[in-house]
Scaffold this motif. Structure first.
Motif, short mmCIF file in Angstrom:
data_model
loop_
_atom_site.label_atom_id
_atom_site.label_comp_id
_atom_site.label_asym_id
_atom_site.label_seq_id
_atom_site.Cartn_x
_atom_site.Cartn_y
_atom_site.Cartn_z
N THR A 72 0.82 -1.21 0.00
CA THR A 72 0.00 0.00 0.00
C THR A 72 0.86 1.27 0.00
OG1 THR A 72 -0.15 -0.17 2.42
CG2 THR A 72 -1.93 -1.13 1.13
N THR A 73 2.02 1.22 0.66
CA THR A 73 2.90 2.39 0.67
C THR A 73 3.32 2.76 -0.75
OG1 THR A 73 3.73 1.82 2.87
CG2 THR A 73 5.06 3.32 1.56
N SER A 74 3.62 1.75 -1.56
CA SER A 74 4.03 2.02 -2.94
C SER A 74 2.89 2.62 -3.76
CB SER A 74 4.52 0.73 -3.59
OG SER A 74 5.68 0.26 -2.95
N LEU A 75 1.66 2.26 -3.44
CA LEU A 75 0.52 2.88 -4.13
C LEU A 75 0.49 4.38 -3.87
CD1 LEU A 75 -2.31 0.26 -3.47
CD2 LEU A 75 -1.09 0.66 -5.62
N TYR A 76 0.70 4.77 -2.62
CA TYR A 76 0.74 6.19 -2.28
C TYR A 76 1.90 6.89 -2.99
CZ TYR A 76 -2.69 5.71 1.52
OH TYR A 76 -3.83 5.50 2.26
N LEU A 77 3.09 6.28 -2.94
CA LEU A 77 4.27 6.90 -3.54
C LEU A 77 4.13 7.02 -5.05
CD1 LEU A 77 7.17 5.26 -1.47
CD2 LEU A 77 6.00 7.45 -1.10
N GLY A 78 3.54 6.00 -5.70
CA GLY A 78 3.32 6.08 -7.13
C GLY A 78 2.34 7.17 -7.51
N SER A 79 1.26 7.29 -6.75
CA SER A 79 0.27 8.34 -7.01
C SER A 79 0.86 9.72 -6.72
CB SER A 79 -0.98 8.09 -6.17
OG SER A 79 -1.98 9.03 -6.46
N LEU A 80 1.67 9.83 -5.66
CA LEU A 80 2.33 11.09 -5.35
C LEU A 80 3.29 11.48 -6.47
CD1 LEU A 80 3.00 13.39 -3.38
CD2 LEU A 80 4.65 11.86 -2.28
N ALA A 81 3.99 10.50 -7.05
CA ALA A 81 4.89 10.78 -8.16
C ALA A 81 4.12 11.29 -9.38
CB ALA A 81 5.68 9.52 -8.52
N ILE A 82 2.94 10.75 -9.62
CA ILE A 82 2.11 11.24 -10.73
C ILE A 82 1.71 12.70 -10.49
CG2 ILE A 82 -0.11 10.97 -11.90
CD1 ILE A 82 0.14 7.96 -11.44
N SER A 83 1.34 13.01 -9.24
CA SER A 83 0.98 14.38 -8.90
C SER A 83 2.16 15.33 -9.11
CB SER A 83 0.50 14.44 -7.44
OG SER A 83 0.26 15.78 -7.05
N ASP A 84 3.35 14.93 -8.64
CA ASP A 84 4.54 15.77 -8.82
C ASP A 84 4.89 15.91 -10.30
OD1 ASP A 84 4.78 16.12 -6.11
OD2 ASP A 84 6.24 14.52 -5.83
N LEU A 85 4.71 14.84 -11.05
CA LEU A 85 5.02 14.87 -12.49
C LEU A 85 4.09 15.84 -13.22
CD1 LEU A 85 6.72 13.58 -14.75
CD2 LEU A 85 4.97 11.82 -14.96
N LEU A 86 2.81 15.80 -12.91
CA LEU A 86 1.86 16.72 -13.52
C LEU A 86 2.14 18.16 -13.11
CD1 LEU A 86 -1.49 14.72 -13.18
CD2 LEU A 86 -0.15 15.10 -15.25
N MET A 87 2.53 18.34 -11.85
CA MET A 87 2.86 19.68 -11.38
C MET A 87 4.02 20.28 -12.18
SD MET A 87 4.02 20.89 -7.56
CE MET A 87 2.76 19.86 -6.81
N LEU A 88 5.04 19.45 -12.43
CA LEU A 88 6.19 19.92 -13.19
C LEU A 88 5.84 20.17 -14.66
CD1 LEU A 88 8.90 17.55 -11.66
CD2 LEU A 88 8.88 20.04 -11.47
N LEU A 89 5.14 19.24 -15.27
CA LEU A 89 4.85 19.34 -16.70
C LEU A 89 3.83 20.44 -17.02
CD1 LEU A 89 4.72 15.57 -17.73
CD2 LEU A 89 6.53 17.21 -18.21
N LEU A 90 2.84 20.61 -16.14
CA LEU A 90 1.79 21.59 -16.42
C LEU A 90 2.11 22.97 -15.86
CD1 LEU A 90 -1.38 19.41 -15.66
CD2 LEU A 90 -0.34 19.89 -17.87
N GLY A 91 2.86 23.01 -14.76
CA GLY A 91 3.08 24.29 -14.11
C GLY A 91 4.38 24.97 -14.44
N LEU A 92 5.50 24.23 -14.41
CA LEU A 92 6.80 24.86 -14.55
C LEU A 92 7.02 25.52 -15.91
CD1 LEU A 92 9.46 25.60 -13.34
CD2 LEU A 92 10.29 23.28 -13.74
N PRO A 93 6.71 24.86 -17.04
CA PRO A 93 6.88 25.55 -18.33
C PRO A 93 6.05 26.83 -18.45
CG PRO A 93 6.62 23.19 -18.67
CD PRO A 93 6.29 23.45 -17.24
N MET A 94 4.84 26.81 -17.90
CA MET A 94 3.99 28.00 -17.97
C MET A 94 4.54 29.13 -17.10
SD MET A 94 1.74 27.13 -20.13
CE MET A 94 0.61 28.48 -19.96
N ASP A 95 5.06 28.79 -15.92
CA ASP A 95 5.66 29.81 -15.07
C ASP A 95 6.89 30.41 -15.74
OD1 ASP A 95 4.23 30.32 -12.62
OD2 ASP A 95 4.59 28.25 -12.08
#
Length: 354
Positions: A72-95
């Motif tokens: 279950t810990t890996s499920l959280y970490l994998g989902s957290l990685a998806i959130s961080d990945l989207l944050m970088l891809l969607l937010g950083l280039p626009m900023d």
């Protein structure tokens, strides 16, 4: 994340307040910072983007493909990685785009609103993941028998869906509070003054201030929750010790808790300046404070994206299981392929010579 007030520099110049020299705006370039600051900031952000995308993609692959990390810990970490990945891809280039060309905004109202909404939603999602993961560790250590019944992979997957839904809905007001507006005292016919940011309605009605305080509460309340949960976990580990949990289980819990503590500390260090900068932005005492918040928010922006980049590095440094799974995925898979190739070549040679 759109926390920098790009029009504040123009306002300060109108008031006669000294600012650093900015390059003149044209239809290709209109930077919000002097070049001596903007170029290093851009270089740092690009490094964060490359490292963050690569590290989080590896984390998603490792947590989903490794047999040793099927928990279950890996499920959280994998989902957290998806959130961080989207944050970088969607937010950083626009900023970065906005730092180099804050006026005019030519990407449309829809993209402006979606950018603010998605960035806020991913930020909410990250802190909700850390809080839920810490709560699960609290149950597993303090109430192990109950945790075996309550914490299952199916329930964790359902909880992750709920966390994503809550984050997306909590940030939904930004779809209506942001848009393309005319900056400063320019006329509505001046296309060069169009800027992506809070709408006049959001500023005049106070809804923007309310949402910014909601974002701050998403940081303060979970942090106190994390502090309390880690205190209870530490007390349980000190009081119970290895006798009740067993040596292997005790070490596993220690390693997981150590990783969570480091993740939370990194989260605090990276996110605290971002929220302090937002508070300064919505409560400027004067134009000098507004100008200071402009530069402070650029520094806080880099720390904010560092939080999405640093998590995979921390997994490698803290978790032996993660390092072993990553090594197995990247290195040991190549060896059987090479061995089988050598075997086929040897068999063919023997067949020819025989």
């Amino acid at each position: 994340m759109g926390s920098t007030n790009s029009s504040s520099l123009a306002v300060c110049q109108e008031q006669g307040i000294e600012t650093w020299a900015l390059p003149p705006c044209n239809k290709y370039l209109c930077p919000v910072l002097p070049m001596c600051i903007l170029i290093p900031v851009t270089a740092v952000c690009l490094v964060l983007l490359v490292l963050g995308v690569g590290g989080n993609v590896l984390t998603v692959i490792v947590t989903s493909c490794s047999q040793e990390l099927r928990n279950t810990t890996s499920l959280y970490l994998g989902s957290l990685a998806i959130s961080d990945l989207l944050m970088l891809l969607l937010g950083l280039p626009m900023d970065l785009y906005r730092l180099w060309r804050f006026q005019p905004w030519v990407l449309g109202t829809v993209l402006c609103c979606v950018w603010h909404w998605s960035s806020e939603a991913c930020a909410y999602c990250s802190i909700l993941h850390l809080t839920a993961l810490t709560g699960e560790r609290y149950l597993a250590i303090c109430f192990p028998l109950r945790a075996k019944v309550l914490v299952t992979q199916q329930r964790v997957k359902a909880l992750l869906v709920v966390l994503w839904a809550v984050a997306l809905l909590s940030a939904a007001p930004y779809l209506f509070l942001t848009g393309v507006k005319q900056a400063g005292n320019f006329s509505s016919e001046d296309d060069l003054s169009r800027e992506c940011g809070p709408t006049l309605y959001a500023q005049q009605t106070g809804l923007l201030d309310t949402m910014l305080w909601v974002t701050t509460s998403y940081f303060i309340l979970p942090f106190f929750c994390l502090y309390i949960l880690h205190g209870l976990i530490a007390r349980e580990l000190l009081c119970v010790g290895k006798a009740r949990l067993g040596v292997a289980s005790y070490r596993n819990h220690q390693q997981t808790v150590r990783m969570l503590v480091i993740l939370v500390l990194a989260f605090l260090i990276c996110w605290l300046p971002f929220h302090v900068g937002r508070i300064m932005y919505i409560n400027p005492k004067n134009y000098r404070m507004m100008l200071f918040s402009q530069y402070f928010n650029v520094f806080a922006l880099q720390l904010f994206y560092l939080s999405a980049t640093i998590n995979p590095i921390l997994y490698n440094l803290v978790s032996k299981k993660y390092r072993a799974a990553l090594y197995k995925l990247l290195v040991t898979k190549k060896r059987p392929e090479r061995a089988s190739t050598i075997t086929r070549e040897t068999a063919g040679y023997l067949e020819i010579t025989g």
